[in-house]
Motif scaffolding. Structure first.
Motif, PDB file in Angstrom:
ATOM      1  N   SER A   1      22.928  47.066  -7.128  1.00 49.09           N
ATOM      2  CA  SER A   1      21.499  47.261  -6.938  1.00 49.09           C
ATOM      3  C   SER A   1      21.254  48.600  -6.246  1.00 49.09           C
ATOM      4  O   SER A   1      21.996  48.980  -5.343  1.00 49.09           O
ATOM      5  CB  SER A   1      20.924  46.144  -6.068  1.00 49.09           C
ATOM      6  OG  SER A   1      19.633  46.494  -5.610  1.00 49.09           O
TER       7      SER A   1
ATOM      8  N   HIS B   1      15.095  41.633 -21.134  1.00 46.56           N
ATOM      9  CA  HIS B   1      14.939  40.450 -20.275  1.00 46.56           C
ATOM     10  C   HIS B   1      13.960  39.452 -20.878  1.00 46.56           C
ATOM     11  O   HIS B   1      14.198  38.250 -20.875  1.00 46.56           O
ATOM     12  CB  HIS B   1      14.450  40.862 -18.881  1.00 46.56           C
ATOM     13  CG  HIS B   1      15.530  41.464 -18.050  1.00 46.56           C
ATOM     14  ND1 HIS B   1      15.522  42.780 -17.655  1.00 46.56           N
ATOM     15  CD2 HIS B   1      16.672  40.939 -17.556  1.00 46.56           C
ATOM     16  CE1 HIS B   1      16.604  43.029 -16.954  1.00 46.56           C
ATOM     17  NE2 HIS B   1      17.323  41.935 -16.878  1.00 46.56           N
TER      18      HIS B   1
ATOM     19  N   ARG C   1       5.059  47.360 -24.049  1.00 43.09           N
ATOM     20  CA  ARG C   1       5.414  47.182 -22.646  1.00 43.09           C
ATOM     21  C   ARG C   1       4.984  48.382 -21.791  1.00 43.09           C
ATOM     22  O   ARG C   1       4.816  48.287 -20.583  1.00 43.09           O
ATOM     23  CB  ARG C   1       6.925  46.984 -22.502  1.00 43.09           C
ATOM     24  CG  ARG C   1       7.346  46.276 -21.224  1.00 43.09           C
ATOM     25  CD  ARG C   1       8.859  46.242 -21.102  1.00 43.09           C
ATOM     26  NE  ARG C   1       9.391  47.505 -20.648  1.00 43.09           N
ATOM     27  CZ  ARG C   1       9.543  47.830 -19.383  1.00 43.09           C
ATOM     28  NH1 ARG C   1       9.222  46.991 -18.442  1.00 43.09           N
ATOM     29  NH2 ARG C   1      10.031  48.995 -19.032  1.00 43.09           N
TER      30      ARG C   1
HETATM   31  C1  LIG Z   1      12.610  49.277 -17.151  1.00 42.17           C
HETATM   32  S1  LIG Z   1      14.334  49.029 -17.247  1.00 42.17           S
HETATM   33  C2  LIG Z   1      15.000  50.658 -17.359  1.00 42.17           C
HETATM   34  C3  LIG Z   1      15.043  51.250 -18.734  1.00 42.17           C
HETATM   35  C4  LIG Z   1      15.746  52.607 -18.791  1.00 42.17           C
HETATM   36  N1  LIG Z   1      15.019  53.630 -18.082  1.00 42.17           N
HETATM   37  C5  LIG Z   1      16.016  53.036 -20.220  1.00 42.17           C
HETATM   38  O1  LIG Z   1      15.502  54.085 -20.634  1.00 42.17           O
HETATM   39  O2  LIG Z   1      16.732  52.327 -20.913  1.00 42.17           O
HETATM   40  C6  LIG Z   1      14.741  48.623 -15.592  1.00 42.17           C
HETATM   41  C7  LIG Z   1      16.187  48.238 -15.382  1.00 42.17           C
HETATM   42  O3  LIG Z   1      16.474  48.223 -13.994  1.00 42.17           O
HETATM   43  C8  LIG Z   1      17.301  47.120 -13.709  1.00 42.17           C
HETATM   44  N2  LIG Z   1      17.072  46.788 -12.308  1.00 42.17           N
HETATM   45  C9  LIG Z   1      16.085  46.044 -11.768  1.00 42.17           C
HETATM   46  N3  LIG Z   1      16.204  46.015 -10.434  1.00 42.17           N
HETATM   47  C10 LIG Z   1      17.287  46.773 -10.118  1.00 42.17           C
HETATM   48  C11 LIG Z   1      17.914  47.121  -8.892  1.00 42.17           C
HETATM   49  N4  LIG Z   1      17.444  46.691  -7.730  1.00 42.17           N
HETATM   50  N5  LIG Z   1      19.004  47.923  -8.941  1.00 42.17           N
HETATM   51  C12 LIG Z   1      19.476  48.379 -10.132  1.00 42.17           C
HETATM   52  N6  LIG Z   1      18.929  48.056 -11.317  1.00 42.17           N
HETATM   53  C13 LIG Z   1      17.848  47.265 -11.311  1.00 42.17           C
HETATM   54  C14 LIG Z   1      16.867  46.054 -14.677  1.00 42.17           C
HETATM   55  O4  LIG Z   1      17.905  45.125 -14.905  1.00 42.17           O
HETATM   56  C15 LIG Z   1      16.535  46.870 -15.920  1.00 42.17           C
HETATM   57  O5  LIG Z   1      17.639  46.986 -16.759  1.00 42.17           O
END
Ligand SMILES: C[S@@+](CC[C@H](N)C(=O)[O-])C[C@H]1O[C@@H](n2cnc3c(N)ncnc32)[C@H](O)[C@@H]1O
Length: 294
Positions: free
Chosen positions: A77, A106, A282
């Protein structure tokens, strides 16, 4: 996985990657933004990509690890950003991107109950190794606590009504599936609930997801660490998807601008063009804010 990165042109414009600069993608997801950065920071520039979800991480690793030896992937994270950067001796850092929240994966494929349109277990964890699930909250948390998260994390004006409905149902049965919850909401909420704008389950699902993943606190902690890590002149860009997230980013940036740690580059947040919305629903509520480290 088909995936369109949100506000890609705008993100690249603000991060402005140059040859040999290093970047952190704190939420690398399916790697859309990172792929664009890697094209710009050749031949020596690196990207440190962080992804918390082990399933997305695994897929990404298979897909991207071969793509570039300038990409370092971490399954963790971004709340541990400072530690991750230190452990990988990743410096200097010229830009950091946060694309907050969940991916369309998701909603569409995780089977973890993120979508009120599907019938799945009420889970909602980004990392299934964590203990707290949405079902745990709904079935076992104090009703007052549930009301509070619906109000604070969902901005749900019917929080009281919904919490009472949950209280009644859970006397009789375990609430384990998303459609069970949707039914409870349907009965508890007025027929014309926010007719014009959003589905009646949107706010409740948002609130549960935020609570399960402690999202607001994590965002605050992560962005604070990011600002510290940046080189002077380095840029931070954050894409948010609802008003609670955007407010945190806005306030943090303002706070840091006041003490001359940041120069805010986006007076108002950038939003998505109609054309992009047409291609990627989205992205509808996406907002981008960017700043430069002083
Ligand atoms: C909106 S998506 C990102 C898409 C990415 N920018 C792309 O172009 O493919 C957000 C991602 O962040 C991850 N995520 C959510 N909270 C997180 C955290 N605290 N640390 C790392 N990753 C996290 C989610 O699992 C998800 O895959």
């Amino acid at each position: 996985m088909m995936h369109v990165p949100v506000l890609l042109k705008e993100v690249i414009n603000y991060l402005n990657p140059q040859a040999n600069e290093n970047f952190i993608d704190a939420t690398i997801g399916q790697g859309g933004h990172t792929a664009a950065i890697l094209k710009k920071n050749k031949p020596q520039g690196k990207v440190l990509g962080i992804e918390m979800d082990p399933d997305i991480y695994k897929e990404l690793k298979e897909k991207m690890a071969k793509m570039s030896d300038r990409l370092i992937l971490i399954n963790d994270s971004y709340v541990h950003l400072k530690k991750i950067v230190k452990r990988n001796d990743f410096k200097p850092v010229h830009g950091i991107l946060f694309d907050l929240g969940m991916c369309s994966w998701h909603l569409e494929a995780s089977k973890r109950g993120f979508s009120y349109l599907k019938d799945e277990p009420l889970d909602m964890r980004f990392n299934p190794q964590n203990n707290l699930t949405a079902a745990e909250i709904i079935n076992f948390w104090d009703i007052k606590e549930i009301e509070k998260i619906l109000r604070e994390f969902g901005e749900e004006k019917y929080a009281h009504r919904i919490s009472l409905a949950i209280k009644e149902v859970r006397k009789k049965e375990r609430i384990v599936g998303t459609q069970q919850l949707v039914d409870i909401l349907k009965k508890a909420l007025p027929k014309n609930y926010d007719k014009k704008r959003i589905h009646f389950a949107t706010r409740t699902f948002q609130a549960l997801r935020i609570a399960v993943n402690d999202e607001l606190q994590v965002i605050k902690d992560g962005i604070k660490q990011a600002i510290k890590i940046l080189e002077p002149g380095g840029r931070i860009a954050v894409i948010s998807f609802h008003s609670l997230e955007d407010r945190i980013v806005k306030n943090l940036f303002r706070e840091k601008a006041k003490i001359e740690e940041l120069n805010i580059l986006t007076k108002k947040p950038l939003t998505v063009s109609l054309e992009e919305i047409r291609n990627n629903s989205r992205s509808r509520s996406a907002k981008l804010r960017a700043a430069e480290k002083l």
